[in-house]
Design an enzyme around this catalytic site. Sequence first.
Site, PDB file in Angstrom:
ATOM      1  N   ARG A  64       0.825  -1.213   0.000  1.00  0.00           N
ATOM      2  CA  ARG A  64       0.000   0.000   0.000  1.00  0.00           C
ATOM      3  C   ARG A  64       0.860   1.263   0.000  1.00  0.00           C
ATOM      4  O   ARG A  64       0.496   2.269  -0.625  1.00  0.00           O
ATOM      5  CB  ARG A  64      -0.925  -0.022   1.219  1.00  0.00           C
ATOM      6  N   HIS A  68       0.441   4.451  -2.441  1.00  0.00           N
ATOM      7  CA  HIS A  68       0.217   5.814  -1.961  1.00  0.00           C
ATOM      8  C   HIS A  68       1.370   6.738  -2.341  1.00  0.00           C
ATOM      9  O   HIS A  68       1.193   7.957  -2.418  1.00  0.00           O
ATOM     10  CB  HIS A  68      -0.015   5.814  -0.450  1.00  0.00           C
ATOM     11  N   ASN A  93      -4.031   8.470   4.961  1.00  0.00           N
ATOM     12  CA  ASN A  93      -2.834   7.878   5.579  1.00  0.00           C
ATOM     13  C   ASN A  93      -2.825   7.945   7.110  1.00  0.00           C
ATOM     14  O   ASN A  93      -2.227   7.087   7.758  1.00  0.00           O
ATOM     15  CB  ASN A  93      -1.571   8.594   5.078  1.00  0.00           C
ATOM     16  N   HIS A 192      -6.058  -5.937  -2.503  1.00  0.00           N
ATOM     17  CA  HIS A 192      -6.966  -6.158  -1.378  1.00  0.00           C
ATOM     18  C   HIS A 192      -7.247  -7.646  -1.142  1.00  0.00           C
ATOM     19  O   HIS A 192      -8.186  -7.990  -0.440  1.00  0.00           O
ATOM     20  CB  HIS A 192      -8.266  -5.364  -1.575  1.00  0.00           C
TER      21      HIS A 192
HETATM   22  C1  HEM Z   1      -9.876   2.222  -5.701  1.00  0.00           C
HETATM   23  C2  HEM Z   1      -8.725   2.423  -5.153  1.00  0.00           C
HETATM   24  C3  HEM Z   1      -8.428   2.090  -3.718  1.00  0.00           C
HETATM   25  C4  HEM Z   1      -9.083   2.457  -2.586  1.00  0.00           C
HETATM   26  C5  HEM Z   1     -10.292   3.342  -2.466  1.00  0.00           C
HETATM   27  C6  HEM Z   1      -8.395   1.841  -1.476  1.00  0.00           C
HETATM   28  C7  HEM Z   1      -8.745   1.995  -0.145  1.00  0.00           C
HETATM   29  C8  HEM Z   1      -8.170   1.304   0.903  1.00  0.00           C
HETATM   30  C9  HEM Z   1      -8.570   1.411   2.281  1.00  0.00           C
HETATM   31  C10 HEM Z   1      -9.637   2.342   2.818  1.00  0.00           C
HETATM   32  C11 HEM Z   1      -7.814   0.532   2.995  1.00  0.00           C
HETATM   33  C12 HEM Z   1      -7.883   0.279   4.500  1.00  0.00           C
HETATM   34  C13 HEM Z   1      -6.833   1.117   5.211  1.00  0.00           C
HETATM   35  C14 HEM Z   1      -6.962   1.071   6.712  1.00  0.00           C
HETATM   36  O1  HEM Z   1      -7.989   0.642   7.228  1.00  0.00           O
HETATM   37  O2  HEM Z   1      -6.008   1.494   7.408  1.00  0.00           O
HETATM   38  C15 HEM Z   1      -6.938  -0.118   2.076  1.00  0.00           C
HETATM   39  C16 HEM Z   1      -6.026  -1.077   2.427  1.00  0.00           C
HETATM   40  C17 HEM Z   1      -5.105  -1.620   1.549  1.00  0.00           C
HETATM   41  N1  HEM Z   1      -4.914  -1.222   0.248  1.00  0.00           N
HETATM   42 FE1  HEM Z   1      -6.151  -0.112  -0.873  1.00  0.00          FE
HETATM   43  N2  HEM Z   1      -7.361   1.114  -1.950  1.00  0.00           N
HETATM   44  C18 HEM Z   1      -7.331   1.245  -3.313  1.00  0.00           C
HETATM   45  C19 HEM Z   1      -6.408   0.719  -4.180  1.00  0.00           C
HETATM   46  C20 HEM Z   1      -5.283   0.037  -3.781  1.00  0.00           C
HETATM   47  C21 HEM Z   1      -4.161  -0.267  -4.623  1.00  0.00           C
HETATM   48  C22 HEM Z   1      -4.021   0.178  -6.073  1.00  0.00           C
HETATM   49  C23 HEM Z   1      -3.279  -0.956  -3.865  1.00  0.00           C
HETATM   50  C24 HEM Z   1      -1.931  -1.495  -4.228  1.00  0.00           C
HETATM   51  C25 HEM Z   1      -1.542  -1.844  -5.425  1.00  0.00           C
HETATM   52  C26 HEM Z   1      -3.874  -1.106  -2.547  1.00  0.00           C
HETATM   53  C27 HEM Z   1      -3.326  -1.809  -1.515  1.00  0.00           C
HETATM   54  C28 HEM Z   1      -3.893  -1.943  -0.258  1.00  0.00           C
HETATM   55  C29 HEM Z   1      -3.431  -2.897   0.733  1.00  0.00           C
HETATM   56  C30 HEM Z   1      -2.353  -3.945   0.538  1.00  0.00           C
HETATM   57  C31 HEM Z   1      -4.192  -2.664   1.889  1.00  0.00           C
HETATM   58  C32 HEM Z   1      -4.048  -3.346   3.265  1.00  0.00           C
HETATM   59  C33 HEM Z   1      -3.040  -2.529   4.067  1.00  0.00           C
HETATM   60  C34 HEM Z   1      -2.739  -3.052   5.450  1.00  0.00           C
HETATM   61  O3  HEM Z   1      -3.280  -4.052   5.898  1.00  0.00           O
HETATM   62  O4  HEM Z   1      -1.925  -2.383   6.130  1.00  0.00           O
HETATM   63  N3  HEM Z   1      -5.065  -0.465  -2.525  1.00  0.00           N
HETATM   64  N4  HEM Z   1      -7.163   0.368   0.805  1.00  0.00           N
END
Ligand code: HEM
Length: 332
Positions: A64, A68, A93, A192
Amino acid sequence: MNRSFTKFGGHFLFAIFFVLCLGVKSQLSTNFYSKTCPNVLQIVRREVQKAIKVEMRMAASLIRLHFHDCFVNGCDASVLLDGSDSEKFAAPNRNSARGFEVIDAIKTAVERQCSGVVSCADILAIAARDSVLLSGGPTWKVLLGRRDGLVANQTGANALPSPFEGLNILTAKFAAVGLNITDLVSLSGGAHTIGLAKCAFFSNRLSNFSGTGAPDATMDTSLVSELRSLCANGDGNNTAPLDRNSIDLFDNHYFQNLINNKGLLSSDQILYSSDEAKSTTKSLVESYSSNSNLFFANFVNSMIKMGNVSPLTGTNGEIRKNCRAVNSLTEI
Ligand code: HEM
Ligand SMILES: *[C@@H]1O[C@H](CO)[C@@H](O)[C@H](O)[C@H]1NC(C)=O
Ligand SMILES: *[C@@H]1O[C@H](CO)[C@@H](O)[C@H](O)[C@H]1NC(C)=O
Ligand SMILES: *[C@@H]1O[C@H](CO)[C@@H](O)[C@H](O)[C@H]1NC(C)=O
Ligand SMILES: *[C@@H]1O[C@H](CO)[C@@H](O)[C@H](O)[C@H]1NC(C)=O
């Protein structure tokens, strides 16, 4: 004599022009550090391995961070900078982006062998690749040669794709950095498949969704009840797995969840359930849910594309000594 020299010069200039044009697309290369830091890939791999042994979720957090980073001023490690304009304080963030200490540890290990050579932006790209692989996903050769930016952009970070936005806005935000709908589905869906999300990012779906007086109709009702009790304390900090079928495994279960109305974030479920999805993303979700090889291949292609978003190269930017600060400030 003179004339043929001119002709030769013309061809020569044309050749240079041609090379420059190719360079605009990507000046990155897989062997960028082969002379200056030949062990960089092994060092990063070892440190990522160490970190996920302590906590498996770190793989998700590192992936992530690369995302970002790349969506704000390109892949320039701006997300790592501390200070008053730090992107770490932007809404997407704050209390959410994590893994900064792991990046520090990787940077320290790399600096020990090759001081002042490897950028923090490249470390993020390698760590993301390793995190996917070590979670059971595909691998690829990482393009390298990014340099580190000199400024953070909190405004830009506040505009990162949000889980509360609709498919057309998310599509536009991806298009703004040169990524298309296939990339949107393979990347957000793909990533995800591991990691966690806080109640703050999905509890709006659990009751009176968008003023309807009812939960989000595209969420399975038993999942609604389960998540309601998880989020009942109301502080928004409790977490649920983004892919409940296989929390730590990089696989295509995320897409199967969407087909079963078990996506966690609204931005996940709309890839399958929204009206716009019918003519855009829905068929891709279906293909990926049944064809893991296709998903892996597209994910790899999209990760490489994302890693190519506006890199600083040549003499632009710098190679930071400390990922949290630009060099001029470190040295004062
Ligand atoms: C439509 C686009 C996206 C949205 C709206 C989105 C939104 C989010 C949100 C809200 C979370 C939860 C964060 C938290 O609760 O602290 C999350 C987690 C995550 N996102 Fe996304 N995301 C998007 C695209 C992506 C992309 C493109 C990647 C990487 C290539 C990604 C990788 C991740 C990962 C791996 C997590 C888990 C992080 C953790 O457990 O620490 N996301 N995302
Ligand atoms: C910050 O990001 C926004 C949105 O991406 C962009 O329009 C703006 O030019 C950036 N500002 C700086 C100082 O880089
Ligand atoms: C998105 O771009 C890739 C190339 O990176 C291409 O193969 C794919 O067909 C494109 N998808 C759409 C929907 O245009
Ligand atoms: C749901 O939200 C709408 C607008 O946000 C509000 O007018 C309505 O009273 C709420 N309904 C319930 C049952 O809370
Ligand atoms: C959620 O956690 C953050 C830090 O991790 C903390 O600052 C915040 O106060 C917590 N929220 C609540 C309501 O406890």
